[in-house]
Each structure stands twice: as C-alpha cells, then as structure tokens.
Design an enzyme around this catalytic site. Structure first.
Site, PDB file in Angstrom:
ATOM      1  N   VAL A  98       0.861  -1.171   0.000  1.00  0.00           N
ATOM      2  CA  VAL A  98       0.000   0.000   0.000  1.00  0.00           C
ATOM      3  C   VAL A  98       0.898   1.221   0.000  1.00  0.00           C
ATOM      4  CG1 VAL A  98      -2.026  -1.070   1.080  1.00  0.00           C
ATOM      5  CG2 VAL A  98      -0.255  -0.065   2.516  1.00  0.00           C
ATOM      6  N   SER A  99       0.343   2.331  -0.441  1.00  0.00           N
ATOM      7  CA  SER A  99       1.162   3.529  -0.627  1.00  0.00           C
ATOM      8  C   SER A  99       1.309   4.378   0.623  1.00  0.00           C
ATOM      9  CB  SER A  99       0.574   4.387  -1.743  1.00  0.00           C
ATOM     10  OG  SER A  99       0.504   3.646  -2.937  1.00  0.00           O
TER      11      SER A  99
END
Length: 182
Positions: free
Chosen positions: A8-9
């Site tokens: 995930v960012s």
C-alpha cells in the site's frame, strides 16, 4: 514455495484486503510493505527477490501493487524468470511470466494502469475544485472560534499578554496563538 507480495502507498491504507487475496491464492509466505509506488527502494520486495529459488511462484494482488510502471513490471518479471521462478497477478491472471507474450501483456496492463491513475488524479482534482467552489473547507477544523480568535489577538497584540497564558486559557498550544493573524 508460493510467495505473495502486497503493498500500500500510505499508512492510512490497509493491507488486509490484499493479504486476504494472497492467502486465498495459496501464498505460503507474504512479503508486505507500506511504500509509495514512486520509490524503487522497497526493502521487502528486495528480500522476496533474494529468497527466490527455481520453481517458486510470486503472486501479487494486482500488477500495479507489484510494480511502479510498465518498465518496472517487465524488469521485475525478468529478474523473477532469471531466478527460475514465475510471477502471476491474482487480479489479472493473464499477467504471467510463463506466457510467451507476458511482456506485451505486462506493458499493456501497465500502460492502462498509468492512464487510470492519471484519470483518478484528474477526477479527484476536479471534485476538490468543485467542493471549494461550493464552500467546503478542507483540512482540520480550527481550534478556536472566530470570537476566541478576536479575543486572543486583542490579548496578545493590544494587552501584551504572554502566549503561554493565552494558550492555557483556551486549552491550545502556544504555537496556535503565535500563528494567529489579524
């Protein structure tokens, strides 16, 4: 061994859905991290690539969670193939390094993902602009009401009262008082 890779960012995003997808896809060990796609420095991905043995399989929930762009996907796919392993995207099973045309498919999916990210940014930006036009305020709510701001400014600027004393009376930090503008 079937490995999984999830990413995930931001810290605000949750890995749970990706981890569940990888578990359902039969992954025995999952490497995961919270790193933006803009950086090539992904320590868990490096660990995964070092662990690969011939016959291993690497799965990712989607190609855009695995690679930053089409070129990155192709390079990572080649690295995995050189290790004698295989890469498969769970969401796009056609992205499979065992296929003769995987590089073409990977490039097409990567380009499509790039365009989709651009469209998402445009839609988000347009929505934000529309909301601002309609008077929506972004960011945190002010700690002080307009009346409290006027009182604090008077106490600070006209009466010369110390920031600490004013801040304590409104239960805010000194910096909140020092940042107030008339």
């Amino acid at each position: 061994m079937i490995y999984g890779y999830a990413r995930v960012s931001t810290d605000a995003q949750d890995l749970a859905i990706q981890l569940a997808q990888l578990k359902a896809a039969g992954c025995e060990k999952v490497f995961h991290e919270k790193e933006g796609g803009h950086t090539a420095d992904r320590p868990q991905l490096r660990r995964l690539l070092k662990a690969l043995q011939p016959g291993d399989v690497v799965k990712a929930p989607a190609s855009d969670r695995f690679a930053r762009d089409p070129t990155d996907l192709i390079v990572l796919g080649r690295d995995i193939r050189q290790a004698g392993a295989r890469f498969i995207s769970v969401a796009e099973p056609i992205v499979d390094t065992d296929s003769e045309f995987w590089e073409v498919v990977a490039a097409c999916f990567g380009i499509a993902a790039k365009f989709e990210r651009r469209r998402i940014r445009e839609r988000t930006s347009a929505g934000r602009a529309r909301a601002k036009e309609q008077g929506v305020k972004f960011g945190r709510k002010p700690k002080l009401t307009p009346h409290q701001v006027r009182e604090a400014l008077k106490r600070r600027d006209e009466d010369g009262e110390p920031h600490r004393s004013i801040a304590r009376s409104y239960n805010v930090s000194q910096s909140t008082i020092s940042r107030l503008k008339p």
